[in-house]
Write a protein that holds these residues in place. Structure first.
Motif, mmCIF file in Angstrom:
data_model
loop_
_atom_site.group_PDB
_atom_site.id
_atom_site.type_symbol
_atom_site.label_atom_id
_atom_site.label_comp_id
_atom_site.label_asym_id
_atom_site.label_seq_id
_atom_site.Cartn_x
_atom_site.Cartn_y
_atom_site.Cartn_z
ATOM 1 N N ALA A 116 4.755 19.800 -82.607
ATOM 2 C CA ALA A 116 4.593 19.843 -84.059
ATOM 3 C C ALA A 116 3.803 18.672 -84.625
ATOM 4 C CB ALA A 116 5.969 19.902 -84.727
ATOM 5 N N TRP A 117 4.002 17.473 -84.096
ATOM 6 C CA TRP A 117 3.288 16.318 -84.664
ATOM 7 C C TRP A 117 1.780 16.476 -84.622
ATOM 8 C CZ3 TRP A 117 6.219 11.237 -82.861
ATOM 9 C CH2 TRP A 117 7.474 11.206 -83.485
ATOM 10 N N PRO A 118 1.181 16.974 -83.532
ATOM 11 C CA PRO A 118 -0.272 17.183 -83.565
ATOM 12 C C PRO A 118 -0.705 18.138 -84.679
ATOM 13 C CG PRO A 118 0.506 17.213 -81.303
ATOM 14 C CD PRO A 118 1.720 17.216 -82.172
ATOM 15 N N LYS A 119 0.093 19.164 -84.954
ATOM 16 C CA LYS A 119 -0.260 20.089 -86.037
ATOM 17 C C LYS A 119 -0.152 19.405 -87.396
ATOM 18 C CE LYS A 119 -1.150 23.560 -83.404
ATOM 19 N NZ LYS A 119 -2.578 23.916 -83.193
ATOM 20 N N LEU A 120 0.872 18.583 -87.585
ATOM 21 C CA LEU A 120 1.029 17.884 -88.855
ATOM 22 C C LEU A 120 -0.159 16.967 -89.135
ATOM 23 C CD1 LEU A 120 4.833 16.953 -88.715
ATOM 24 C CD2 LEU A 120 3.743 18.656 -90.195
ATOM 25 N N LEU A 121 -0.806 16.484 -88.072
ATOM 26 C CA LEU A 121 -1.939 15.577 -88.240
ATOM 27 C C LEU A 121 -3.283 16.237 -87.943
ATOM 28 C CD1 LEU A 121 -0.531 12.239 -86.764
ATOM 29 C CD2 LEU A 121 -0.640 12.986 -89.146
ATOM 30 N N GLY A 122 -3.271 17.525 -87.633
ATOM 31 C CA GLY A 122 -4.531 18.236 -87.398
ATOM 32 C C GLY A 122 -5.219 17.870 -86.104
ATOM 33 N N VAL A 123 -4.452 17.570 -85.058
ATOM 34 C CA VAL A 123 -5.011 17.196 -83.764
ATOM 35 C C VAL A 123 -4.970 18.389 -82.808
ATOM 36 C CG1 VAL A 123 -4.667 15.767 -81.714
ATOM 37 C CG2 VAL A 123 -4.432 14.763 -83.988
ATOM 38 N N ASN A 124 -6.099 18.704 -82.214
ATOM 39 C CA ASN A 124 -6.187 19.766 -81.216
ATOM 40 C C ASN A 124 -5.867 19.174 -79.844
ATOM 41 O OD1 ASN A 124 -6.832 21.812 -79.429
ATOM 42 N ND2 ASN A 124 -8.881 22.190 -80.260
ATOM 43 N N VAL A 125 -4.713 19.502 -79.308
ATOM 44 C CA VAL A 125 -4.282 18.906 -78.037
ATOM 45 C C VAL A 125 -5.112 19.398 -76.857
ATOM 46 C CG1 VAL A 125 -1.917 18.588 -78.865
ATOM 47 C CG2 VAL A 125 -2.526 20.701 -77.670
ATOM 48 N N HIS A 126 -5.927 20.416 -77.064
ATOM 49 C CA HIS A 126 -6.758 20.955 -75.975
ATOM 50 C C HIS A 126 -8.188 20.432 -76.030
ATOM 51 C CE1 HIS A 126 -3.576 23.704 -74.750
ATOM 52 N NE2 HIS A 126 -3.390 23.975 -76.026
ATOM 53 N N ARG A 175 2.180 31.157 -85.111
ATOM 54 C CA ARG A 175 1.462 31.989 -86.079
ATOM 55 C C ARG A 175 0.000 31.574 -86.171
ATOM 56 N NH1 ARG A 175 5.801 31.979 -91.142
ATOM 57 N NH2 ARG A 175 7.589 32.813 -89.961
ATOM 58 N N ASP A 176 -0.837 32.530 -86.559
ATOM 59 C CA ASP A 176 -2.254 32.274 -86.737
ATOM 60 C C ASP A 176 -2.661 32.693 -88.150
ATOM 61 O OD1 ASP A 176 -4.878 31.630 -86.359
ATOM 62 O OD2 ASP A 176 -5.365 33.466 -85.242
ATOM 63 N N PRO A 177 -2.950 31.744 -89.053
ATOM 64 C CA PRO A 177 -2.930 30.298 -88.819
ATOM 65 C C PRO A 177 -1.507 29.745 -88.884
ATOM 66 C CG PRO A 177 -3.524 30.735 -91.083
ATOM 67 C CD PRO A 177 -3.428 32.081 -90.409
ATOM 68 N N VAL A 178 -1.334 28.549 -88.366
ATOM 69 C CA VAL A 178 -0.033 27.891 -88.415
ATOM 70 C C VAL A 178 0.298 27.568 -89.869
ATOM 71 C CG1 VAL A 178 1.280 25.859 -87.701
ATOM 72 C CG2 VAL A 178 -0.368 26.904 -86.131
ATOM 73 N N ASP A 179 1.534 27.868 -90.258
ATOM 74 C CA ASP A 179 1.974 27.596 -91.626
ATOM 75 C C ASP A 179 2.333 26.110 -91.740
ATOM 76 O OD1 ASP A 179 3.105 27.467 -94.140
ATOM 77 O OD2 ASP A 179 4.185 29.358 -93.958
ATOM 78 N N ILE A 180 1.347 25.291 -92.067
ATOM 79 C CA ILE A 180 1.543 23.847 -92.090
ATOM 80 C C ILE A 180 2.511 23.433 -93.191
ATOM 81 C CG2 ILE A 180 0.415 21.612 -92.355
ATOM 82 C CD1 ILE A 180 -0.229 23.027 -89.771
ATOM 83 N N GLN A 181 2.460 24.102 -94.329
ATOM 84 C CA GLN A 181 3.357 23.738 -95.416
ATOM 85 C C GLN A 181 4.812 23.973 -95.037
ATOM 86 O OE1 GLN A 181 2.512 22.105 -98.115
ATOM 87 N NE2 GLN A 181 4.663 22.007 -98.730
#
Length: 394
Positions: free
Chosen positions: A59-69, A32-38
């Motif tokens: 998922a872990w990068p999203k939980l910590l706000g890391v852009n893997v790209h 989804r855009d934006p990702v539903d972090i909650q």
């Protein structure tokens, strides 16, 4: 994705329908855009957590706000002369029991090398503000095993944790770590005053009162290794360590304290049955039961957190969070991670930047290294740039 679908289909055929449904929901959230972090945090804390390493890697990068790209190679000072290198190497070499049994000797050594590099990179990135402690390698190893080959992603995730969730443990001394431990006593006092009083009296017994500061948290050192390793040092399997990592990454930085409280409360009868002495109480609590039900403990920890939130616990215990600690930095962390785009959009942006400006690496080098030394020749740079653009377009 095909391998994941095969695994889910196999588990669905043997009665694990809820796992298949949960993974599909998590993968849908990540698109989804934006990702539903909650919602992602809720899935990470609920039954089973994120379930599989391949889901965690997304998922872990999203939980910590890391852009893997946008991961970057290390370009800092040499790590071979880092002041903590010898101590880190000792701890890394002692973590053999946590390495997967199926790895060959060469693979284990390669993993240890990556573990060493990640830790030293994090310490170097702190520029003197981050200090190594024994136990950090357990947290890093849990992440490294889940994220797979390559150290850049693990480094990015641990760097975020070092700025918030575990920053107090990486201070120059243990004063802030003691303040974290000090949250445990008020939580126990709220739920079971008899148990809290018993543990405290076991410490005071036989010791001069003037040598102790009751509110320092020192009477609860039995949980020190739990907190500073996020239970990585005491769990029996990578599966349990990863499940707890799901929980902690999606929760308040003090959640390991609440989990510790849940574990102590679950052993109330055992504790009250031993003599009220330091060696007996700490000897019992210092060793977790072999078959500890972490799912049940996670549920109890969440209930404790909602019943006794950190601000209420701090007020009851007379604790005052200091600036730039894991408690005070958490609101900023929530803001930074609240709005994120899915990986497919971030990947498209990355490709778009590279395709529109293929000379970007050369231009970056020119600006960083060559430009300050050009002197009068700087006047020729616009001409050279125009020529490069002309040939690129042609």
């Amino acid at each position: 994705m095909d391998e994941l679908e095969e695994e889910l289909s196999l588990r669905a055929s043997t009665g694990f329908h809820w796992q298949r449904s949960k993974v599909r929901e998590v993968l849908s959230l990540l698109q989804r855009d934006p990702v539903d972090i909650q919602a992602l945090r809720q899935h990470a804390t609920s039954r089973g957590g994120l379930l599989y390493a391949r889901v965690r890697k997304k998922a872990w990068p999203k939980l910590l706000g890391v852009n893997v790209h946008s991961l970057k190679d290390y370009q800092g000072p040499s790590l071979s002369t880092h002041k903590d290198r010898a101590q880190v190497m000792l701890d890394v070499n002692r973590c053999g029991k946590r390495l997967p049994k199926y790895l060959s000797a060469d693979q284990c050594q390669h993993l240890r090398t990556q573990l060493l590099q990640v830790i030293l990179r994090v310490l170097a990135g702190g520029r003197g503000s981050l200090h190594y402690y024994q136990g950090l390698h357990d947290i890093v190893l849990t992440v490294l095993l889940a994220m797979g080959p390559g150290e850049d992603l693990t480094f990015a995730l641990i760097s975020v944790l070092a700025s918030c969730h575990i920053r107090d443990f990486m201070d120059v001394d243990m004063s802030r770590t003691k303040l974290v431990i000090a949250y445990l006593a008020p939580i126990l006092a709220c739920e079971c005053p008899v148990l809290e009083s018993f543990i405290t009296r076991s410490v005071l017994f036989g010791l001069a009162l003037h040598l102790l500061n009751h509110r320092s948290g020192c009477e609860y050192y039995f949980c020190l290794s739990w907190l500073i390793t996020w239970f990585g040092h005491v769990t029996e399997s990578q599966r349990d360590a990863s499940r707890l990592m799901d929980f902690f990454l999606a929760s308040h930085p003090l959640m390991p304290v609440y989990l510790s409280a849940a574990i102590v409360l679950s052993r109330r009868d055992e504790v009250l049955a031993v003599p009220c002495e330091l060696s007996a109480v700490h000897g019992l609590l210092g060793h977790l039961p072999e078959e500890l039900d972490y799912e049940s403990m996670i549920t109890d920890a969440c209930n404790l957190f909602h019943s006794h939130p950190p601000h209420a616990v701090a007020r009851k215990g007379g604790l005052r969070p200091q600036a730039n600690t894991l408690v005070t930095c958490y609101p900023k962390f929530l803001r930074l991670t609240s709005s994120q785009q899915p990986d497919h959009i971030l990947a498209a942006k990355c490709v778009g930047v590279e395709s529109h400006w293929p000379l970007q690496p050369a231009a970056a080098w020119l600006w960083r290294e060559a430009w300050p030394t050009l002197g009068v020749a700087k006047l020729l740079c616009p001409v050279v740039l125009a020529v490069l653009v002309y040939y690129w377009i042609a």
